[in-house]
Design an enzyme around this catalytic site. Sequence first.
Site, PDB file in Angstrom:
ATOM      1  N   HIS A  81      38.306  71.041  29.453  1.00  0.00           N
ATOM      2  CA  HIS A  81      39.399  71.261  29.846  1.00  0.00           C
ATOM      3  C   HIS A  81      40.197  72.812  29.251  1.00  0.00           C
ATOM      4  CE1 HIS A  81      43.937  69.879  30.829  1.00  0.00           C
ATOM      5  NE2 HIS A  81      43.571  70.562  31.812  1.00  0.00           N
ATOM      6  N   GLU A 127      34.925  62.451  23.352  1.00  0.00           N
ATOM      7  CA  GLU A 127      36.138  62.522  24.282  1.00  0.00           C
ATOM      8  C   GLU A 127      36.811  63.948  23.941  1.00  0.00           C
ATOM      9  OE1 GLU A 127      36.604  60.725  26.522  1.00  0.00           O
ATOM     10  OE2 GLU A 127      35.101  59.078  25.991  1.00  0.00           O
TER      11      GLU A 127
END
Length: 228
Positions: free
Chosen positions: A105, A98
């Site tokens: 990003h 994750e």
Amino acid sequence: MGSGYLILAGAIMLFSWLVSSRLKSKFAHYSKLQLQNGMSGAEIAQKMLADNGIYDVRVISTPGQLTDHYNPADKTVNLSEAVYNQRNAAAAAVAAHECGHAVQHAVGYEWLQMRSKLVPIVSVASGFVQWILLAGILMIKTFPSLLLIGIVIFAATTLFSIVTLPVEYDASNRALAWLKNKNMLNRAEYDGAEDSLKWAARTYVVAALGSIATLLYYVSIYLGGRRE
């Protein structure tokens, strides 16, 4: 294509069940492999973010199982309660994965950006596309354009499934590279984390194949209706 599609759909469903069952057994097995470093999933996540120079992303616990995800909108790594608190190879794998999305990003990974742009479309489309497709099939003789509209909308969800593949595989690769380069896990723990992420990634492959097969099925109905 009716019987052929049913056979293909059945094969995909069987493969999906096998992959899902295998994934659950793998995570159950590696959840028993406790980390020698004693770090929890939350601590693994926080360290990976810091090592990548990311300080504006929060690691939070979220209720449920298999609810782990990264939210680019509010910059949060959401870990299920088990992953957040436990100190085993499976938790380390999920937490690092994750955070791999958070790294994507931060660096502007193009496939993640593309998927993020598709999220609003897919979120809206998933609520009514099946009804449009059903109505389009029922009205194929009188209003074939309705089915075509449904196909175009469904194609967006299929594209989302396809774009998800490089996003998920890249996040796992980033996670495994960090775990290895920073010597976070011993050999057995690393192998467990790698195996866990490998099986998790296969669930996305099955989902993409199923979506592609379904899209082709609807296209075949549309083309068949146009010929008659």
